[in-house]
Design a protein around this motif. Structure first.
Motif, short mmCIF file in Angstrom:
data_model
loop_
_atom_site.label_atom_id
_atom_site.label_comp_id
_atom_site.label_asym_id
_atom_site.label_seq_id
_atom_site.Cartn_x
_atom_site.Cartn_y
_atom_site.Cartn_z
N LYS A 1 0.83 -1.20 0.00
CA LYS A 1 0.00 0.00 0.00
C LYS A 1 0.86 1.25 0.00
O LYS A 1 1.97 1.27 0.52
CB LYS A 1 -0.91 0.02 1.22
N GLU A 2 0.29 2.28 -0.54
CA GLU A 2 0.98 3.56 -0.61
C GLU A 2 1.02 4.20 0.77
O GLU A 2 0.02 4.19 1.50
CB GLU A 2 0.23 4.47 -1.58
N GLN A 3 2.16 4.76 1.14
CA GLN A 3 2.30 5.43 2.43
C GLN A 3 1.68 6.82 2.34
O GLN A 3 1.94 7.57 1.40
CB GLN A 3 3.79 5.55 2.79
N LEU A 4 0.86 7.16 3.31
CA LEU A 4 0.22 8.47 3.32
C LEU A 4 0.81 9.32 4.44
O LEU A 4 1.20 8.81 5.49
CB LEU A 4 -1.29 8.32 3.55
N ALA B 1 -1.28 14.48 7.15
CA ALA B 1 -2.27 15.41 6.60
C ALA B 1 -3.21 14.69 5.63
O ALA B 1 -4.43 14.92 5.64
CB ALA B 1 -1.57 16.56 5.89
N GLN B 2 -2.68 13.80 4.81
CA GLN B 2 -3.52 13.05 3.88
C GLN B 2 -4.47 12.14 4.63
O GLN B 2 -5.64 12.03 4.26
CB GLN B 2 -2.64 12.23 2.93
N LYS B 3 -3.99 11.50 5.69
CA LYS B 3 -4.86 10.64 6.49
C LYS B 3 -5.97 11.44 7.15
O LYS B 3 -7.12 11.00 7.19
CB LYS B 3 -4.02 9.92 7.56
N ARG B 4 -5.67 12.62 7.68
CA ARG B 4 -6.68 13.47 8.32
C ARG B 4 -7.77 13.86 7.33
O ARG B 4 -8.95 13.85 7.65
CB ARG B 4 -6.03 14.73 8.90
N ARG B 5 -7.35 14.24 6.09
CA ARG B 5 -8.33 14.62 5.06
C ARG B 5 -9.26 13.46 4.72
O ARG B 5 -10.46 13.64 4.57
CB ARG B 5 -7.61 15.09 3.80
N ILE B 6 -8.71 12.27 4.63
CA ILE B 6 -9.52 11.10 4.30
C ILE B 6 -10.51 10.82 5.43
O ILE B 6 -11.68 10.54 5.19
CB ILE B 6 -8.62 9.87 4.04
#
Length: 185
Positions: free
Chosen positions: A143-146, A149-154
């Motif tokens: 899996k792609e590492q996030l 900030a990207q995790k919070r947006r999701i």
């Protein structure tokens, strides 16, 4: 003439004879390589010759230790070296580089008569590609590492089940008509 004068004269002669010849390579003023045969030829070999201080009165140092010769069996190398040493003995006291190179070219078939190419890891490269491709496939499954900030947006866009709400990627038609649509007269 002294040995150095003989060497200088032979060096000039070699440079003029083999100028532009891809088989001949001058490593230094006293060290040379000469490829006997074409690059694609499995019976080709690379001869390294280095002059001693007293050359041509004494024999030059010869070797077949170049990487190019790794596919040649040691018995074949010994045969080539012994035949070349016979030629050196016959020509001691004279400039012999051109004679050695031409003799080796003329007798290449006889010298490499019993040659069977040695299979090395270098020749087995295609089998290594299979393992490289399988490891690349394993990397693709990862899996792609996030970033945080990207995790919070999701998380802020998803519901409690981790699913995006219906229509999250819909285009707002009204905004498009105001900004990107064609103007009507």
């Amino acid at each position: 003439m002294t040995a150095n004068e003989d060497q200088e004269m032979e060096l000039e002669a070699l440079r003029s004879i083999y100028e532009g010849d891809e088989c001949f390579k001058e490593i230094s003023p006293v060290s040379f390589q000469f490829r006997i045969g074409d690059l694609e030829d499995s019976k080709a070999f690379l001869l390294d010759i280095t002059w001693t201080q007293s050359y041509p009165e004494s024999a030059p140092n010869m070797s077949l230790d170049a990487f190019f010769n790794n596919r040649i069996a040691s018995e074949t190398k010994q045969l080539i070296m012994s035949k070349l040493e016979e030629q050196v003995e016959a020509n001691l006291g004279t400039a012999m580089m051109y004679t050695l190179f031409e003799w080796a070219k003329e007798n290449q078939e006889a010298l490499m008569e019993n040659h069977q190419p040695i299979v090395t890891a270098v020749t087995l490269a295609p089998s290594n590609d299979v393992t490289a491709n399988s490891s690349a496939a394993k990397k693709k499954e990862k899996k792609e590492q996030l970033t945080k900030a990207q995790k919070r947006r999701i998380i802020s866009r998803t519901d409690n089940k981790g699913e995006l709400p219906r229509g999250w990627n819909w285009v707002d038609v009204i905004k498009l008509s105001k900004t990107g649509g064609k103007e009507e007269d």
